[in-house]
Design a protein around this motif. Sequence first.
Motif, PDB file in Angstrom:
ATOM      1  N   GLN A   1       3.478 -13.146 -10.050  1.00 18.67           N
ATOM      2  CA  GLN A   1       4.251 -12.042  -9.512  1.00 18.67           C
ATOM      3  C   GLN A   1       3.379 -11.217  -8.581  1.00 18.67           C
ATOM      4  O   GLN A   1       2.162 -11.134  -8.754  1.00 18.67           O
ATOM      5  N   SER A   2       4.011 -10.630  -7.588  1.00 20.63           N
ATOM      6  CA  SER A   2       3.296  -9.786  -6.643  1.00 20.63           C
ATOM      7  C   SER A   2       2.992  -8.439  -7.287  1.00 20.63           C
ATOM      8  O   SER A   2       3.830  -7.855  -7.979  1.00 20.63           O
ATOM      9  N   ALA A   3       1.795  -7.951  -7.050  1.00 21.68           N
ATOM     10  CA  ALA A   3       1.415  -6.648  -7.598  1.00 21.68           C
ATOM     11  C   ALA A   3       2.188  -5.511  -6.956  1.00 21.68           C
ATOM     12  O   ALA A   3       2.189  -4.393  -7.467  1.00 21.68           O
ATOM     13  N   LYS A   4       2.870  -5.771  -5.839  1.00 20.44           N
ATOM     14  CA  LYS A   4       3.648  -4.724  -5.181  1.00 20.44           C
ATOM     15  C   LYS A   4       4.801  -4.252  -6.056  1.00 20.44           C
ATOM     16  O   LYS A   4       5.266  -3.124  -5.910  1.00 20.44           O
ATOM     17  N   GLY A   5       5.276  -5.112  -6.938  1.00 18.61           N
ATOM     18  CA  GLY A   5       6.376  -4.729  -7.811  1.00 18.61           C
ATOM     19  C   GLY A   5       5.944  -4.013  -9.068  1.00 18.61           C
ATOM     20  O   GLY A   5       6.794  -3.630  -9.879  1.00 18.61           O
ATOM     21  N   LEU A   6       4.626  -3.805  -9.240  1.00 16.00           N
ATOM     22  CA  LEU A   6       4.110  -3.131 -10.431  1.00 16.00           C
ATOM     23  C   LEU A   6       3.904  -1.649 -10.144  1.00 16.00           C
ATOM     24  O   LEU A   6       3.722  -1.232  -8.996  1.00 16.00           O
ATOM     25  N   ALA A   7       3.939  -0.861 -11.196  1.00 16.79           N
ATOM     26  CA  ALA A   7       3.794   0.597 -11.066  1.00 16.79           C
ATOM     27  C   ALA A   7       2.316   0.951 -10.931  1.00 16.79           C
ATOM     28  O   ALA A   7       1.695   1.512 -11.839  1.00 16.79           O
ATOM     29  N   ILE A   8       1.748   0.621  -9.771  1.00 13.22           N
ATOM     30  CA  ILE A   8       0.361   0.942  -9.443  1.00 13.22           C
ATOM     31  C   ILE A   8       0.364   2.070  -8.413  1.00 13.22           C
ATOM     32  O   ILE A   8       1.210   2.097  -7.513  1.00 13.22           O
ATOM     33  N   HIS A   9      -0.593   2.988  -8.539  1.00 13.41           N
ATOM     34  CA  HIS A   9      -0.564   4.223  -7.755  1.00 13.41           C
ATOM     35  C   HIS A   9      -0.478   3.942  -6.251  1.00 13.41           C
ATOM     36  O   HIS A   9       0.334   4.543  -5.541  1.00 13.41           O
ATOM     37  N   GLU A  10      -1.329   3.064  -5.744  1.00 10.66           N
ATOM     38  CA  GLU A  10      -1.351   2.819  -4.298  1.00 10.66           C
ATOM     39  C   GLU A  10      -0.013   2.287  -3.805  1.00 10.66           C
ATOM     40  O   GLU A  10       0.457   2.686  -2.720  1.00 10.66           O
ATOM     41  N   TYR A  11       0.607   1.421  -4.566  1.00 15.24           N
ATOM     42  CA  TYR A  11       1.901   0.889  -4.145  1.00 15.24           C
ATOM     43  C   TYR A  11       3.003   1.935  -4.303  1.00 15.24           C
ATOM     44  O   TYR A  11       3.959   1.955  -3.513  1.00 15.24           O
ATOM     45  N   ASP A  12       2.885   2.807  -5.293  1.00 15.87           N
ATOM     46  CA  ASP A  12       3.869   3.880  -5.423  1.00 15.87           C
ATOM     47  C   ASP A  12       3.815   4.818  -4.226  1.00 15.87           C
ATOM     48  O   ASP A  12       4.850   5.237  -3.690  1.00 15.87           O
ATOM     49  N   VAL A  13       2.592   5.174  -3.805  1.00 15.37           N
ATOM     50  CA  VAL A  13       2.456   6.031  -2.626  1.00 15.37           C
ATOM     51  C   VAL A  13       3.019   5.337  -1.399  1.00 15.37           C
ATOM     52  O   VAL A  13       3.731   5.946  -0.578  1.00 15.37           O
ATOM     53  N   GLN A  14       2.703   4.057  -1.236  1.00 19.27           N
ATOM     54  CA  GLN A  14       3.223   3.313  -0.082  1.00 19.27           C
ATOM     55  C   GLN A  14       4.740   3.256  -0.107  1.00 19.27           C
ATOM     56  O   GLN A  14       5.400   3.472   0.924  1.00 19.27           O
TER      57      GLN A  14
END
Length: 753
Positions: free
Chosen positions: A643-656
């Motif tokens: 799975q792509s990490a973009k779909g996980l609740a990670i801070h950097e992706y949340d900001v993006q």
Amino acid sequence: MSLLGGIRPPVTVLSVLLLALAGFTSLSLGSLRADRLPEAVLTSQQHFAEDGAIALRASLDESVTDLDRAASLFSSGKPLAPDAVLERIGSVYQKWRGTAVVEIGSGKLLAARGENLPLTAVDHGKLADEDGLAPRMVRLANGETRLLTLSLLSWKDQPQQLLVASSSLRFPGISLGKFRSVAVVGSDGTVLSSDGIPEPEMASTDAQRAGATRDTKQLASLSKAAAKKTAPHPLTVKEPGSGGFPGVSGSLLGGESGGKRTAAGYARLAGPEAGVHTDATGLGLTVVAMVDVAQNKARASDAFAGLVLAGALLLVGALVVALLVATVQRPLISLFLESRRLTRGELTRPVPVPRGAEAARIATSLERLRVQLLSGGETPAGSRTRRVRRTGARTLVALCGVLLLAWCLPLGLIVNRAGDDVVVPQQLVDDQRERTDTLSDRVRRALNEGQADLLSVAALMGSDSTPEHMTSVLEHTAREHVRYASLYVLDADGKVLARAGGDPQDAGGKGPRKEPVALRGGGHSPVVVATAPVPGREGAAVVGEFRIDFLNSLLKRPGLGEIRVVDSQHRIIASNGGYRAFEKLDDERLDALVKSSALTVGTTRRPHGVLYRSGGDHVVAAAAPFVGGGAAEPLDWTVVSWQSAKGLAIHEYDVQNRTVLAGLLGFAVGAACLGWLQIVVVAPLRELARRAEALADGDRRTVLYPRHHDELGAVTRSLEILRQQLQQQQQQRRQGAGRSAGKPKPSAPAGRN
């Protein structure tokens, strides 16, 4: 004026929406904080507990079904001695810690195998009740909990007997890793069983004893909190049709120790579908999984970035609104007032020419019409309209759109983009590996259980069984288990003696396969075949063909992304999404991961998990081969997930994601309001300018109809009134000229002679 028409509503709405968007941008980015324990880790623990609940529920229900089916099959045949019943059950199933046969009438123990059963917990007088045979939990003297499963053995002219089996509340094949603990919790919060926590008295050092004691206390505390969380009905805490795990689940935070924080997930046992209740779900059990996770360093929030973006939007919005007000709204309102003045007959003062090409053209036409009204409706010769090149309203609206895009596009493409420096917690990679390993074990056990069922069925078919009896047994098994697409009995020559379900796919005139579980290659759909020899019939065997949809349903696990089951040649056999049977994995990295997981480390093969970094796209992947024995292990299958990490609740992706959302909202606001302005104001304004010039050039026949009740409609009505006044003056002038032409000319005075 119309509520949605005119120049004021779109400009006002644009102002309000841009102000709201600036506030949303500031608050949404300012509220995001880089927690020391990412939300993705907590969500992963929740999914881990859900996997444990699914595995435990399936194991308990399978145990009840197997015992009921075995008792039913025994009861449908000839009477057997209690020892023979337990002997046959023990030769097929190794899942029970103890079994016993009790005579119901007298309560006498007729036979027993394995550990001693607490038979005093069974009230023989209530077995005839509706819930008399329901599974029940009992606590042993040593503190351990056992689940008793009951079923009836009934033969004609024989005393009714009770078949009892006990099993522990342990998780079947769940992979815990090195530092995870998992427990089964009762409805009152009591820990009934646990795995992964060493006993304090078994520790070799004081530090280990202290750590084990702390973990035990923390597990007890989290278990009580989880029991309270799972007490409500799922319909009261989850929206119907929301998908995911059908029961109540969530995550909890524990204490801190040595720079680590305890993260826990909980899930109550739920049926395979929402609203479906089983014997296991009625026990009120909850699964709690906890693990100590290293915390990130505390980082500041993104409030400053949110304020900067919001301030930039306010500046852009103020410029856009000021431009629209100065070049479109005010000139249009001025035209409205001047046209009303001319219709009232106030013709002494010239019409001022405002900014904007269309407004200037209309104002010039009004001035010419004023002059014509003063001159009696005459159109001076050679007074055709001379257009002055100015910036039109359409160009101004496009310029406003460009200004808004200058703010929106960077947010979607440049600002706050997550790059290669994104921190993906190692715990997520470990969880992906362990959950994939658990799923691999679940698929292997499902195939093993299917083959064990066939062994139990074959044990009831001797050399003297008729085709009718065999068909009856197969049909009963097909009704009890939906895992089979087809069930049939083959003799040594490949002849089908009896069958139930669909048409056999692997009965091609050959005898039964030698492998307990095998995969038939080729074709458009994989055919997984389980075989069990029939005692007393040389070469005959019971064959069951598994439904591929059954295997696919086992892979429906939220939070694991894409899941594939591949064979030894890395061909896809089953999947949780769309796929083509027997096609290869389309990613070389996944193919290499499957190969590495198949390598033997020591004496066993181990699952592998890895984080792929490529161009800012981080992918968490794992592969787990079949390990653990049984009839299905020789298949050499592997379960791979990614799975792509973009779909996980990670801070950097949340900001993006929130930054991109703000940009998309800005684009939507600009497109909606400027499009509204173009349709309601700009396009009608250009048409009105053309008609006003035609009227000033002398077109007195074309009637001007207002389309909307707004400023443009008011100017159109004023032009229509001016047209009628000019037409009336023109008619009066023609009538006066006609009367002058009809009078006789006066004769010249006579001269003197």
